[in-house]
Scaffold this motif. Structure first.
Motif, mmCIF file in Angstrom:
data_model
loop_
_atom_site.group_PDB
_atom_site.id
_atom_site.type_symbol
_atom_site.label_atom_id
_atom_site.label_comp_id
_atom_site.label_asym_id
_atom_site.label_seq_id
_atom_site.Cartn_x
_atom_site.Cartn_y
_atom_site.Cartn_z
ATOM 1 N N ASP A 107 30.068 67.251 28.153
ATOM 2 C CA ASP A 107 29.286 66.015 28.235
ATOM 3 C C ASP A 107 29.441 65.460 29.652
ATOM 4 O O ASP A 107 30.539 65.093 30.053
ATOM 5 C CB ASP A 107 29.829 65.039 27.196
ATOM 6 C CG ASP A 107 28.943 63.834 26.998
ATOM 7 O OD1 ASP A 107 29.380 62.871 26.325
ATOM 8 O OD2 ASP A 107 27.810 63.830 27.521
ATOM 9 N N TYR A 108 28.339 65.409 30.386
ATOM 10 C CA TYR A 108 28.405 64.970 31.780
ATOM 11 C C TYR A 108 27.591 63.697 31.979
ATOM 12 O O TYR A 108 26.521 63.531 31.376
ATOM 13 C CB TYR A 108 27.868 66.059 32.708
ATOM 14 C CG TYR A 108 28.583 67.372 32.587
ATOM 15 C CD1 TYR A 108 28.032 68.416 31.844
ATOM 16 C CD2 TYR A 108 29.812 67.577 33.207
ATOM 17 C CE1 TYR A 108 28.688 69.634 31.734
ATOM 18 C CE2 TYR A 108 30.466 68.788 33.098
ATOM 19 C CZ TYR A 108 29.902 69.808 32.356
ATOM 20 O OH TYR A 108 30.562 71.004 32.248
ATOM 21 N N TRP A 109 28.092 62.829 32.875
ATOM 22 C CA TRP A 109 27.418 61.559 33.159
ATOM 23 C C TRP A 109 27.288 61.356 34.660
ATOM 24 O O TRP A 109 28.164 61.737 35.440
ATOM 25 C CB TRP A 109 28.208 60.383 32.582
ATOM 26 C CG TRP A 109 28.172 60.318 31.102
ATOM 27 C CD1 TRP A 109 29.048 60.883 30.227
ATOM 28 C CD2 TRP A 109 27.192 59.641 30.300
ATOM 29 N NE1 TRP A 109 28.684 60.608 28.935
ATOM 30 C CE2 TRP A 109 27.541 59.846 28.947
ATOM 31 C CE3 TRP A 109 26.055 58.897 30.589
ATOM 32 C CZ2 TRP A 109 26.791 59.319 27.889
ATOM 33 C CZ3 TRP A 109 25.308 58.376 29.540
ATOM 34 C CH2 TRP A 109 25.687 58.590 28.216
ATOM 35 N N GLY A 110 26.193 60.724 35.036
ATOM 36 C CA GLY A 110 26.036 60.289 36.413
ATOM 37 C C GLY A 110 26.682 58.932 36.597
ATOM 38 O O GLY A 110 27.222 58.348 35.647
ATOM 39 N N GLN A 111 26.584 58.409 37.810
ATOM 40 C CA GLN A 111 27.254 57.142 38.119
ATOM 41 C C GLN A 111 26.429 55.930 37.720
ATOM 42 O O GLN A 111 26.950 54.818 37.655
ATOM 43 C CB GLN A 111 27.579 57.081 39.615
ATOM 44 C CG GLN A 111 26.442 56.643 40.516
ATOM 45 C CD GLN A 111 25.363 57.709 40.701
ATOM 46 O OE1 GLN A 111 25.507 58.844 40.257
ATOM 47 N NE2 GLN A 111 24.278 57.346 41.375
ATOM 48 N N GLY A 112 25.155 56.126 37.452
ATOM 49 C CA GLY A 112 24.292 55.035 37.025
ATOM 50 C C GLY A 112 23.523 54.412 38.167
ATOM 51 O O GLY A 112 23.946 54.450 39.325
ATOM 52 N N THR A 113 22.376 53.842 37.830
ATOM 53 C CA THR A 113 21.556 53.138 38.804
ATOM 54 C C THR A 113 21.020 51.863 38.158
ATOM 55 O O THR A 113 20.615 51.870 36.996
ATOM 56 C CB THR A 113 20.413 54.034 39.320
ATOM 57 O OG1 THR A 113 19.696 53.368 40.362
ATOM 58 C CG2 THR A 113 19.432 54.412 38.217
ATOM 59 N N GLN A 114 21.051 50.784 38.914
ATOM 60 C CA GLN A 114 20.660 49.482 38.369
ATOM 61 C C GLN A 114 19.153 49.320 38.395
ATOM 62 O O GLN A 114 18.494 49.571 39.410
ATOM 63 C CB GLN A 114 21.300 48.356 39.193
ATOM 64 C CG GLN A 114 20.903 46.949 38.761
ATOM 65 C CD GLN A 114 21.492 46.560 37.415
ATOM 66 O OE1 GLN A 114 22.678 46.786 37.160
ATOM 67 N NE2 GLN A 114 20.668 45.970 36.554
ATOM 68 N N VAL A 115 18.620 48.883 37.276
ATOM 69 C CA VAL A 115 17.209 48.510 37.178
ATOM 70 C C VAL A 115 17.152 47.040 36.778
ATOM 71 O O VAL A 115 17.731 46.649 35.757
ATOM 72 C CB VAL A 115 16.469 49.368 36.133
ATOM 73 C CG1 VAL A 115 15.061 48.814 35.886
ATOM 74 C CG2 VAL A 115 16.398 50.819 36.602
#
Length: 119
Positions: A107-115
């Motif tokens: 299970d891999y995740w990115g760091q996220g981006t704000q919208v």
């Protein structure tokens, strides 16, 4: 080690559009599923849209008809086109990839981006 890097977030007015991108460090074909999730302040993370290696897509009811998930396998990238944005779409959007190899699930995740959608 798999890396997922999101881009494309930002500030937009209600009714506007944004396109998020998730670039993977390996072929997107190798993953069973890639999806976009979001988490707003004080709320639980929720699934927004997913796409399987076979191209099947699923969407949260709240975004159906407004968001489209697609894969660009040549660039190892998955996009989330978001149209008719609403203030309630404001959240941190994260890319997730699932890889099932010989019964072991990775299970891999990115760091996220704000919208942020302003009214």
């Amino acid at each position: 080690q798999v890396q997922l890097v999101e881009s494309g977030g930002g500030l937009v007015q209600a009714g506007g559009s944004l396109r998020l991108s998730c670039a993977a460090s390996r072929s997107t074909f190798s993953f069973n599923t890639i999806g976009w999730y979001r988490q707003a302040p004080g709320k639980q993370r929720e699934a927004v849209a997913t796409i399987s290696s076979g191209g099947s897509t699923n969407y949260a009811d709240s975004v159906k008809g407004r968001f489209t998930i697609s894969g660009d396998n040549a660039k190892n990238t998955v996009h989330l086109q978001m149209n008719s944005l609403k203030p309630e779409d404001t959240a941190v959007y994260s890319c997730n990839a699932i890889l099932n190899r010989f019964g072991v699930v990775y299970d891999y995740w990115g760091q996220g981006t704000q919208v942020t959608v302003s009214s």
